[in-house]
Design a protein around this motif. Sequence first.
Motif, mmCIF file in Angstrom:
data_model
loop_
_atom_site.group_PDB
_atom_site.id
_atom_site.type_symbol
_atom_site.label_atom_id
_atom_site.label_comp_id
_atom_site.label_asym_id
_atom_site.label_seq_id
_atom_site.Cartn_x
_atom_site.Cartn_y
_atom_site.Cartn_z
ATOM 1 N N GLU A 41 0.816 -1.220 0.000
ATOM 2 C CA GLU A 41 0.000 0.000 0.000
ATOM 3 C C GLU A 41 0.851 1.273 0.000
ATOM 4 O O GLU A 41 0.628 2.198 0.780
ATOM 5 C CB GLU A 41 -0.953 0.002 1.199
ATOM 6 C CG GLU A 41 -1.967 -1.127 1.184
ATOM 7 C CD GLU A 41 -2.914 -1.045 -0.010
ATOM 8 O OE1 GLU A 41 -3.480 0.037 -0.241
ATOM 9 O OE2 GLU A 41 -3.068 -2.069 -0.704
ATOM 10 N N VAL A 42 1.839 1.324 -0.885
ATOM 11 C CA VAL A 42 2.616 2.553 -1.055
ATOM 12 C C VAL A 42 1.758 3.546 -1.841
ATOM 13 O O VAL A 42 1.277 3.231 -2.935
ATOM 14 C CB VAL A 42 3.931 2.273 -1.805
ATOM 15 C CG1 VAL A 42 4.691 3.571 -2.052
ATOM 16 C CG2 VAL A 42 4.779 1.285 -1.014
ATOM 17 N N PRO A 43 1.538 4.749 -1.326
ATOM 18 C CA PRO A 43 0.620 5.675 -1.998
ATOM 19 C C PRO A 43 1.186 6.230 -3.300
ATOM 20 O O PRO A 43 2.393 6.466 -3.423
ATOM 21 C CB PRO A 43 0.433 6.797 -0.964
ATOM 22 C CG PRO A 43 1.656 6.738 -0.111
ATOM 23 C CD PRO A 43 2.051 5.291 -0.051
ATOM 24 N N VAL A 44 0.297 6.420 -4.272
ATOM 25 C CA VAL A 44 0.629 7.155 -5.493
ATOM 26 C C VAL A 44 0.351 8.623 -5.184
ATOM 27 O O VAL A 44 -0.802 9.028 -5.052
ATOM 28 C CB VAL A 44 -0.221 6.680 -6.684
ATOM 29 C CG1 VAL A 44 0.157 7.453 -7.944
ATOM 30 C CG2 VAL A 44 -0.054 5.179 -6.903
ATOM 31 N N ILE A 45 1.403 9.429 -5.058
ATOM 32 C CA ILE A 45 1.199 10.810 -4.602
ATOM 33 C C ILE A 45 0.975 11.781 -5.750
ATOM 34 O O ILE A 45 0.541 12.915 -5.531
ATOM 35 C CB ILE A 45 2.376 11.301 -3.743
ATOM 36 C CG1 ILE A 45 3.659 11.397 -4.584
ATOM 37 C CG2 ILE A 45 2.576 10.411 -2.540
ATOM 38 C CD1 ILE A 45 4.733 12.217 -3.918
ATOM 39 N N GLY A 46 1.260 11.352 -6.982
ATOM 40 C CA GLY A 46 1.055 12.273 -8.094
ATOM 41 C C GLY A 46 1.103 11.574 -9.434
ATOM 42 O O GLY A 46 1.834 10.595 -9.622
ATOM 43 N N TRP A 47 0.282 12.093 -10.364
ATOM 44 C CA TRP A 47 0.212 11.565 -11.719
ATOM 45 C C TRP A 47 0.472 12.694 -12.704
ATOM 46 O O TRP A 47 0.023 13.819 -12.496
ATOM 47 C CB TRP A 47 -1.173 11.014 -12.043
ATOM 48 C CG TRP A 47 -1.794 10.074 -11.071
ATOM 49 C CD1 TRP A 47 -2.259 10.357 -9.823
ATOM 50 C CD2 TRP A 47 -2.062 8.695 -11.284
ATOM 51 N NE1 TRP A 47 -2.798 9.246 -9.244
ATOM 52 C CE2 TRP A 47 -2.696 8.203 -10.120
ATOM 53 C CE3 TRP A 47 -1.846 7.822 -12.341
ATOM 54 C CZ2 TRP A 47 -3.102 6.882 -9.986
ATOM 55 C CZ3 TRP A 47 -2.254 6.516 -12.209
ATOM 56 C CH2 TRP A 47 -2.868 6.054 -11.052
ATOM 57 N N PRO A 65 11.971 17.988 -13.683
ATOM 58 C CA PRO A 65 11.160 19.110 -13.186
ATOM 59 C C PRO A 65 9.716 18.720 -12.905
ATOM 60 O O PRO A 65 9.103 19.228 -11.962
ATOM 61 C CB PRO A 65 11.252 20.137 -14.325
ATOM 62 C CG PRO A 65 12.509 19.797 -15.048
ATOM 63 C CD PRO A 65 12.614 18.309 -14.976
ATOM 64 N N ARG A 66 9.176 17.802 -13.694
ATOM 65 C CA ARG A 66 7.798 17.365 -13.487
ATOM 66 C C ARG A 66 7.701 16.482 -12.240
ATOM 67 O O ARG A 66 6.709 16.535 -11.509
ATOM 68 C CB ARG A 66 7.283 16.642 -14.735
ATOM 69 C CG ARG A 66 7.450 17.439 -16.021
ATOM 70 C CD ARG A 66 6.939 16.704 -17.241
ATOM 71 N NE ARG A 66 5.524 16.929 -17.448
ATOM 72 C CZ ARG A 66 5.011 17.824 -18.287
ATOM 73 N NH1 ARG A 66 5.818 18.617 -18.990
ATOM 74 N NH2 ARG A 66 3.703 17.948 -18.422
ATOM 75 N N VAL A 67 8.727 15.655 -11.994
ATOM 76 C CA VAL A 67 8.770 14.852 -10.773
ATOM 77 C C VAL A 67 8.764 15.762 -9.553
ATOM 78 O O VAL A 67 8.009 15.555 -8.590
ATOM 79 C CB VAL A 67 10.016 13.944 -10.765
ATOM 80 C CG1 VAL A 67 10.208 13.292 -9.395
ATOM 81 C CG2 VAL A 67 9.902 12.873 -11.842
ATOM 82 N N ARG A 68 9.583 16.779 -9.577
ATOM 83 C CA ARG A 68 9.682 17.690 -8.439
ATOM 84 C C ARG A 68 8.365 18.422 -8.211
ATOM 85 O O ARG A 68 7.953 18.665 -7.074
ATOM 86 C CB ARG A 68 10.815 18.686 -8.675
ATOM 87 C CG ARG A 68 12.178 18.032 -8.820
ATOM 88 C CD ARG A 68 13.260 19.051 -9.053
ATOM 89 N NE ARG A 68 13.497 19.854 -7.859
ATOM 90 C CZ ARG A 68 14.226 20.965 -7.851
ATOM 91 N NH1 ARG A 68 14.756 21.409 -8.976
ATOM 92 N NH2 ARG A 68 14.411 21.626 -6.732
ATOM 93 N N ALA A 103 5.840 18.245 -4.909
ATOM 94 C CA ALA A 103 5.420 19.478 -4.240
ATOM 95 C C ALA A 103 3.905 19.648 -4.235
ATOM 96 O O ALA A 103 3.399 20.656 -3.737
ATOM 97 C CB ALA A 103 6.075 20.680 -4.916
ATOM 98 N N GLY A 104 3.172 18.672 -4.795
ATOM 99 C CA GLY A 104 1.717 18.742 -4.788
ATOM 100 C C GLY A 104 1.130 19.555 -5.913
ATOM 101 O O GLY A 104 -0.048 19.930 -5.859
#
Length: 526
Positions: A97-103, A217-220, A224-225
């Motif tokens: 259950e590792v969260p996906v924090i961003g797509w 840059p997109r990963v960062r 950062a939300g």
Amino acid sequence: MCSCHLGNVEGNDFEDLELPFCFATASTTSTSTATTEKFSSAHIFEKVSPAIVFIHTSTATGSGVLVEGGYVVTNAHVVWPFNAVRVVFPDGTDYREVPVIGWDLLVDLAVLGPISTPVEPVPMLDGENISIGSEVYLIGYPGEVEAYPKTTMTRGILSRLREWESVGITFFQTDAAITGGQSGGALVSDMGDVIGISGFSFRKEFGLAASSADLLPRVRQLIAGRDPSGLGKRQFDMEGGSLRYRLTPRNYGDAYIINEPPGTAIEIEFSGGNDVSFQIVDSYGDTQADVETSSFSFVTRGYGPLFLIPQQISRETSLAASHRLVQFDDPDRGKEIRVGQILHGNIDFPTDIDYYYLDLARDETVEIVAMSILADTQITVWGYRGETLEVWLRDENSGGGLFGLDARVVFKAPHTGEYILGVASRWEPPSGYVLTVEQASPTARLTSMTSWVTINTPVNVREGPGTNYAVIGTAAAGAWYEITGRSPGLGDWWQISIGDRTGWVYGPLVTATNSENVQVVAPPDG
């Protein structure tokens, strides 16, 4: 969906962000420069492979790269549509259950974590200056079926660079094979630097990996939300929902999510309206049921969401289910687009068609293009005069693009009014795309009109051109369908497209438009 400028996401866009890590050197750019010392393949594997993780969901497996801060970078299509996944390191350490924090569905990017681990992360480095012909390596988990697999390494050469200029992403093309499970893994230079994230293969001819320099840059921003894609939140709500919904013809093509474990008996019932048909498909677009009856029951066969999609609703009706269904509210449907505007959209579920409204003046000529790296895009334009369908255009691959699969329509409005643009894809989701509408060049060649039939009276749809063929459905009066062929001989039967299949209708009961050049199609064996 977001209206935004077609520009690159640069490292200096994030100077105001307090991020938990930084891959940059003291320079003002967001990436380090790759090293110049070459290593043996064994040394490279020993250096990089401990940070390459195995990702497992209930429907698929893939790879990921551990970066600083305990985050894992992978492809969006590896983890879609789940909000949490299983991550396993090469030493067998298992994180559930590792969260996906961003797509970022526009460039097929996702970030997981953070994970607390003693494993040394790897930096994402700029390798775009590496010479063509240099050796490169893919490290990941292709074709794995084990619960705790071992990391795999494949060698190839850097064949060329491909540029997706619309969003500023460079892709490394390599002859190193990218097969199922390798997606999200690392492309590594012969100096041991992670220079890309492996994405997909094209027609099994070559593999592509997105450049670390462009992804970083997109990963960062995801960490950062923020939202580098401009698509907003696209995760499915798997909880809640309702046992009942009220449907109208406007709900055609909507998605109702079924999320039950294997072996669950599901009952579906429509009431209050005739001529209802629907599909149930899985997340890969495989049809689980294609139904034209008012009630239906089935048993779920696997994990992962299913999508109930109404294909035909002639009037208001009720949908009832034995288990809760979650309606997906597609943010790309029913939006307006103007000439000169650029929109970002996404194919969110199998068979999804996004609809946009475009106002044009009479004789105004526009060029409409849908660009994507994840979608084999298709554009359809409809125009009505009153209740009568007057315009129907479609294109799939005339727009060029990274793979030559972008769609492009050049269209001259026959009257002042509102036109409907539909964007779809032949590939399974998620499929982010860029949609543009511009004034067409005076020398641009107009897209040919589609051939279609309008149903004059309720008519049977048959397997072949004749009453000796079985009835496979009915077509309601006022409906229209694309013509895909005509019968031999008298040519008094039309072959039409119905969803993902074809059927035949009797010519005297319909009105055909733009049908002069329709080709004869051999009937099936009766």
